[in-house]
Design a protein around this motif. Structure first.
Motif, PDB file in Angstrom:
ATOM      1  N   MET A  24       0.844  -1.184   0.000  1.00 48.05           N
ATOM      2  CA  MET A  24       0.000   0.000   0.000  1.00 48.05           C
ATOM      3  C   MET A  24       0.887   1.246   0.000  1.00 48.05           C
ATOM      4  SD  MET A  24      -2.869   1.288   2.789  1.00 48.05           S
ATOM      5  CE  MET A  24      -4.125   0.133   2.317  1.00 48.05           C
ATOM      6  N   LYS A  25       0.625   2.126  -0.943  1.00 49.39           N
ATOM      7  CA  LYS A  25       1.383   3.378  -1.012  1.00 49.39           C
ATOM      8  C   LYS A  25       0.992   4.289   0.138  1.00 49.39           C
ATOM      9  CE  LYS A  25       2.814   3.479  -5.671  1.00 49.39           C
ATOM     10  NZ  LYS A  25       4.174   3.727  -5.992  1.00 49.39           N
ATOM     11  N   LYS A  26       1.988   5.044   0.617  1.00 50.76           N
ATOM     12  CA  LYS A  26       1.782   5.978   1.723  1.00 50.76           C
ATOM     13  C   LYS A  26       2.105   7.382   1.213  1.00 50.76           C
ATOM     14  CE  LYS A  26       2.670   6.116   6.645  1.00 50.76           C
ATOM     15  NZ  LYS A  26       3.387   5.461   7.751  1.00 50.76           N
ATOM     16  N   ILE A  27       1.085   8.236   1.174  1.00 55.69           N
ATOM     17  CA  ILE A  27       1.209   9.580   0.601  1.00 55.69           C
ATOM     18  C   ILE A  27       0.808  10.617   1.646  1.00 55.69           C
ATOM     19  CG2 ILE A  27       0.465  11.143  -1.256  1.00 55.69           C
ATOM     20  CD1 ILE A  27       1.857   8.666  -2.377  1.00 55.69           C
ATOM     21  N   LEU A  28       1.629  11.632   1.793  1.00 57.88           N
ATOM     22  CA  LEU A  28       1.318  12.772   2.664  1.00 57.88           C
ATOM     23  C   LEU A  28       0.771  13.907   1.820  1.00 57.88           C
ATOM     24  CD1 LEU A  28       1.489  14.420   5.351  1.00 57.88           C
ATOM     25  CD2 LEU A  28       3.793  15.088   4.607  1.00 57.88           C
ATOM     26  N   ILE A  29      -0.341  14.470   2.244  1.00 52.28           N
ATOM     27  CA  ILE A  29      -0.826  15.738   1.698  1.00 52.28           C
ATOM     28  C   ILE A  29      -0.461  16.790   2.728  1.00 52.28           C
ATOM     29  CG2 ILE A  29      -2.803  17.119   0.999  1.00 52.28           C
ATOM     30  CD1 ILE A  29      -4.136  14.537   0.046  1.00 52.28           C
ATOM     31  N   LEU A  30       0.363  17.730   2.311  1.00 54.16           N
ATOM     32  CA  LEU A  30       0.916  18.745   3.193  1.00 54.16           C
ATOM     33  C   LEU A  30       0.442  20.119   2.725  1.00 54.16           C
ATOM     34  CD1 LEU A  30       2.928  19.316   5.533  1.00 54.16           C
ATOM     35  CD2 LEU A  30       4.750  19.321   3.819  1.00 54.16           C
ATOM     36  N   ASN A  31      -0.248  20.828   3.598  1.00 57.07           N
ATOM     37  CA  ASN A  31      -0.750  22.161   3.270  1.00 57.07           C
ATOM     38  C   ASN A  31      -0.101  23.206   4.152  1.00 57.07           C
ATOM     39  OD1 ASN A  31      -2.461  21.701   1.135  1.00 57.07           O
ATOM     40  ND2 ASN A  31      -4.293  21.503   2.385  1.00 57.07           N
ATOM     41  N   GLY A  32       0.236  24.333   3.540  1.00 56.93           N
ATOM     42  CA  GLY A  32       0.883  25.426   4.240  1.00 56.93           C
ATOM     43  C   GLY A  32      -0.085  26.498   4.703  1.00 56.93           C
ATOM     44  N   PRO A  33       0.427  27.709   4.848  1.00 53.84           N
ATOM     45  CA  PRO A  33      -0.314  28.786   5.499  1.00 53.84           C
ATOM     46  C   PRO A  33      -1.616  29.156   4.806  1.00 53.84           C
ATOM     47  CG  PRO A  33       1.656  29.659   4.437  1.00 53.84           C
ATOM     48  CD  PRO A  33       1.741  28.161   4.369  1.00 53.84           C
ATOM     49  N   ASN A  34      -2.584  29.428   5.653  1.00 60.54           N
ATOM     50  CA  ASN A  34      -3.910  29.919   5.285  1.00 60.54           C
ATOM     51  C   ASN A  34      -4.806  28.880   4.627  1.00 60.54           C
ATOM     52  OD1 ASN A  34      -3.386  32.581   6.267  1.00 60.54           O
ATOM     53  ND2 ASN A  34      -2.098  32.862   4.470  1.00 60.54           N
ATOM     54  N   LEU A  35      -4.280  27.690   4.370  1.00 59.58           N
ATOM     55  CA  LEU A  35      -5.121  26.663   3.768  1.00 59.58           C
ATOM     56  C   LEU A  35      -6.079  26.046   4.785  1.00 59.58           C
ATOM     57  CD1 LEU A  35      -2.428  25.421   1.331  1.00 59.58           C
ATOM     58  CD2 LEU A  35      -4.653  26.355   0.689  1.00 59.58           C
ATOM     59  N   ASN A  36      -5.870  26.335   6.052  1.00 53.18           N
ATOM     60  CA  ASN A  36      -6.846  25.961   7.077  1.00 53.18           C
ATOM     61  C   ASN A  36      -8.129  26.785   6.941  1.00 53.18           C
ATOM     62  OD1 ASN A  36      -4.938  28.061   7.979  1.00 53.18           O
ATOM     63  ND2 ASN A  36      -6.242  28.174   9.787  1.00 53.18           N
ATOM     64  N   LEU A  37      -8.091  27.854   6.146  1.00 50.24           N
ATOM     65  CA  LEU A  37      -9.262  28.709   5.943  1.00 50.24           C
ATOM     66  C   LEU A  37     -10.085  28.327   4.714  1.00 50.24           C
ATOM     67  CD1 LEU A  37      -7.714  32.204   6.773  1.00 50.24           C
ATOM     68  CD2 LEU A  37      -9.061  30.709   8.262  1.00 50.24           C
ATOM     69  N   LEU A  38      -9.719  27.221   4.047  1.00 42.50           N
ATOM     70  CA  LEU A  38     -10.508  26.804   2.884  1.00 42.50           C
ATOM     71  C   LEU A  38     -11.957  26.607   3.296  1.00 42.50           C
ATOM     72  CD1 LEU A  38      -8.154  24.302   1.045  1.00 42.50           C
ATOM     73  CD2 LEU A  38      -8.757  26.618   0.367  1.00 42.50           C
ATOM     74  N   GLY A  39     -12.841  27.017   2.424  1.00 40.48           N
ATOM     75  CA  GLY A  39     -14.268  26.978   2.723  1.00 40.48           C
ATOM     76  C   GLY A  39     -14.782  28.317   3.222  1.00 40.48           C
ATOM     77  N   LYS A  40     -13.873  29.147   3.742  1.00 45.44           N
ATOM     78  CA  LYS A  40     -14.219  30.482   4.239  1.00 45.44           C
ATOM     79  C   LYS A  40     -13.485  31.567   3.457  1.00 45.44           C
ATOM     80  CE  LYS A  40     -14.339  28.660   8.924  1.00 45.44           C
ATOM     81  NZ  LYS A  40     -13.585  28.578  10.150  1.00 45.44           N
ATOM     82  N   ARG A  41     -12.235  31.307   3.120  1.00 41.64           N
ATOM     83  CA  ARG A  41     -11.366  32.298   2.491  1.00 41.64           C
ATOM     84  C   ARG A  41     -11.625  32.389   0.990  1.00 41.64           C
ATOM     85  NH1 ARG A  41      -5.142  30.990   1.076  1.00 41.64           N
ATOM     86  NH2 ARG A  41      -4.604  33.005   0.193  1.00 41.64           N
ATOM     87  N   GLU A  42     -11.918  33.572   0.511  1.00 48.57           N
ATOM     88  CA  GLU A  42     -12.063  33.854  -0.916  1.00 48.57           C
ATOM     89  C   GLU A  42     -12.732  32.699  -1.672  1.00 48.57           C
ATOM     90  OE1 GLU A  42      -8.460  36.270  -2.477  1.00 48.57           O
ATOM     91  OE2 GLU A  42      -7.662  35.020  -0.843  1.00 48.57           O
ATOM     92  N   PRO A  43     -13.989  32.424  -1.382  1.00 48.24           N
ATOM     93  CA  PRO A  43     -14.652  31.267  -2.003  1.00 48.24           C
ATOM     94  C   PRO A  43     -14.710  31.321  -3.535  1.00 48.24           C
ATOM     95  CG  PRO A  43     -16.217  32.579  -0.717  1.00 48.24           C
ATOM     96  CD  PRO A  43     -14.849  33.132  -0.448  1.00 48.24           C
TER      97      PRO A  43
END
Length: 138
Positions: free
Chosen positions: A1-20
């Motif tokens: 089974m492949k193991k893949i990390l999705i890594l998000n940086g600054p302000n991506l915690n605001l997806l859904g709210k930020r500049e829709p």
């Protein structure tokens, strides 16, 4: 089974709210749950931080044991020599992703310190950019 990390940086915690109009209305956590179901045969790990050093630490942590990293470094893409160096120093391949088409935005966003050390770059396909990167690892 492949193991893949999705890594998000600054302000991506605001997806859904930020500049829709640019980023959409779905939170990343909602999106992540949907791709975990769609790619049940892949071990997907998600990590987000607004702190440059924490992103570097995560790259170091997984950079010799994971099969791939899908990395949206946000604005650090265009400013962080240190993140570029961290990617250069690990063995795990990294794909740089962006939700928006950074080349259709401000001039400073046309420069990436990640791209020279990345396996590839995917930008402008919304959240689907992550799935396109994931498909390239499979």
């Amino acid at each position: 089974m492949k193991k893949i990390l999705i890594l998000n940086g600054p302000n991506l915690n605001l997806l859904g709210k930020r500049e829709p109009t640019i980023y959409g209305t779905l939170t990343f956590e909602e999106y992540f749950e949907s791709i975990k179901k769609k790619y049940a045969d892949v071990e997907l790990v998600y990590y987000q931080s607004n702190v440059e050093g924490e992103l570097i630490n995560k790259l170091h942590e997984v950079g010799f044991s994971f099969d791939g990293v899908i990395f949206n470094a946000g604005a650090y893409t265009h400013t962080s020599v240190a993140i570029g160096d961290a990617i250069k120093g690990i063995e795990t391949p990294v794909i740089e992703v962006h939700i928006s088409n950074v080349h259709a935005r401000e001039e400073f966003r046309h420069v990436s310190y990640i791209a020279p050390n990345a396996k590839g770059v995917i930008a402008g396909f919304g959240l689907q950019s992550y799935e396109l990167a994931l498909e390239s690892f499979l």
